[in-house]
Design an enzyme around this catalytic site. Sequence first.
Site, mmCIF file in Angstrom:
data_model
loop_
_atom_site.group_PDB
_atom_site.id
_atom_site.type_symbol
_atom_site.label_atom_id
_atom_site.label_comp_id
_atom_site.label_asym_id
_atom_site.label_seq_id
_atom_site.Cartn_x
_atom_site.Cartn_y
_atom_site.Cartn_z
ATOM 1 N N GLU A 7 59.464 47.546 73.088
ATOM 2 C CA GLU A 7 57.487 47.223 72.653
ATOM 3 C C GLU A 7 57.615 45.778 72.049
ATOM 4 O OE1 GLU A 7 56.291 49.726 69.519
ATOM 5 O OE2 GLU A 7 55.973 51.530 70.577
ATOM 6 N N GLU A 18 57.812 57.456 74.657
ATOM 7 C CA GLU A 18 57.392 57.865 73.320
ATOM 8 C C GLU A 18 55.731 58.218 73.228
ATOM 9 O OE1 GLU A 18 57.844 54.929 70.080
ATOM 10 O OE2 GLU A 18 59.837 54.137 70.738
HETATM 11 N N1 LIG Z 1 54.940 54.045 63.920
HETATM 12 N N2 LIG Z 1 55.147 54.720 64.364
HETATM 13 C C1 LIG Z 1 55.983 55.631 65.047
HETATM 14 C C2 LIG Z 1 56.729 54.892 66.405
HETATM 15 C C3 LIG Z 1 57.660 53.770 65.863
HETATM 16 O O1 LIG Z 1 58.631 54.512 64.865
HETATM 17 C C4 LIG Z 1 58.539 53.720 66.757
HETATM 18 O O2 LIG Z 1 60.562 53.247 66.467
HETATM 19 C C5 LIG Z 1 58.499 52.653 67.883
HETATM 20 O O3 LIG Z 1 59.108 52.785 69.179
HETATM 21 C C6 LIG Z 1 56.828 53.037 68.492
HETATM 22 O O4 LIG Z 1 55.936 52.705 66.992
HETATM 23 C C7 LIG Z 1 56.109 53.699 68.146
#
Ligand SMILES: N#[N+]C[C@@H]1[C@@H](O)[C@H](O)[C@@H](O)[C@@H]2O[C@H]12
Length: 444
Positions: free
Chosen positions: A164, A349
């Site tokens: 991300e 995810e």
């Molecule tokens: N907020 N939320 C949950 C989740 C976060 O915990 C993850 O680390 C990220 O990759 C993505 O944003 C999603």
Amino acid sequence: MAAFPSGFLWGCATSAYQIEGSPLADGAGPSIWHRFAHTPGLMRDAETGDIACDHYRRFKDDVALMKRLGMQAYRFSVSWSRILPDGTGRVNQAGVDFYSRLVDELRANGIEPFVTLYHWDMPAALDDKGGWLNRDSAEWFAEYASVLFRALDGRVTKWATLNEPWVVTDGGYLFGALAPGHRNLFETPIASRNLMRAHGAAVRAYRETGRHEIGLVVNIEPKYPASESPEDLAATRRATAYMNEQYLDPAMLGRCPPELRDVFGEAWTDWSDDDLAAVRQPIDFLGINYYTRAVTRDDPAAWPVRTATVRQDGAFYTETGWEVYPQGLVDTLVWIKQRYGDIPLYITENGVALADAPVENGRLHDPQRIEYLRQHLLALHQAIAAGVDVRGYMVWSLLDNLEWSLGFSKRFGIVHVDRQTQERTLKDSAEYYSRIIASHGRAL
Ligand SMILES: N#[N+]C[C@@H]1[C@@H](O)[C@H](O)[C@@H](O)[C@@H]2O[C@H]12
């Protein structure tokens, strides 16, 4: 329900800083998240990742839990500063050994490791040198990645460079809600460019030694215009370019969305042809993180994208304020195929934060999470039936974990973690997901 494709991988996902704890154990250096979390006022309830889910010490028990649930794959991230405490140079073998043991434990239990190289936790030592604002960050990242490729490739056959990048820059450089906590419009596109240069450099490094697959993980939030007005349509284009195309277009098409000049204004500088070529490296898959959609309207006051999300009457909203909209997953996957071609995809995810009931008699009933998973897996099946090449699904997340600056207030896990005792308790959704895996989706 027809089964999912043969070879479809069912798994779960976590990240290092959110679950491991022991951030400085065995020679590890501090990361920007260790530094951010220990800065007063930045973390809800003054939480840190010092303990998190204690996974660094309990990983064998957690792998046994995955085995019990029938997990076929496990997506996790490596903490860069365990491997290279100073970010570059000296390798901390104890850090490499931890991930080597984790990989071997997974493989011994028939679970395929799926490794994310960067899930937001840059070594603090590199942030002291400018972090993602320093063009040398591409070479720093390739050096780190190469240490892991040499140590683990072969036992690890699926690698993702970044998780991300949009969140890294929007949260870490524009609005400051995430590490390293900057609020600077001019830094944001610089960090974006260097993150993607790092992605390209790591892919090039992998092609020199790697024999398996490497890709990129992005979050996609499909944008739907709130009305057909020219203003809302233009706003939807800006929001799509800023969040969904900003990283995929350079990586897959070798160009940047033109709307970014409008979004960033004087802070924008065009990428050089050399940078575009360096970023556009052939990759083996894309990882898509999907949670929600955004019905989008024009909002001239909403700096710098000038858009706002319109709340939908009658929709269900999660503890993170996200609308539950499974159709958005279908639309996203079809859009990816149409815009970027038939590259293999993984849902890396998908999950939901809910106000979970307490554990009672060793159980935790979470029917709404079961319904969320069911609806999104049905949507995924619909996209696959429409011809999208999706090869796996990783639920976010295995464990209730540290939701970054929100602390432990948002529970995404299919397994409950008691903050005091670290005891793991399967939620009903874990049992449900286990049945889905065992039936290869037929039990949906
Ligand atoms: N907020 N939320 C949950 C989740 C976060 O915990 C993850 O680390 C990220 O990759 C993505 O944003 C999603």
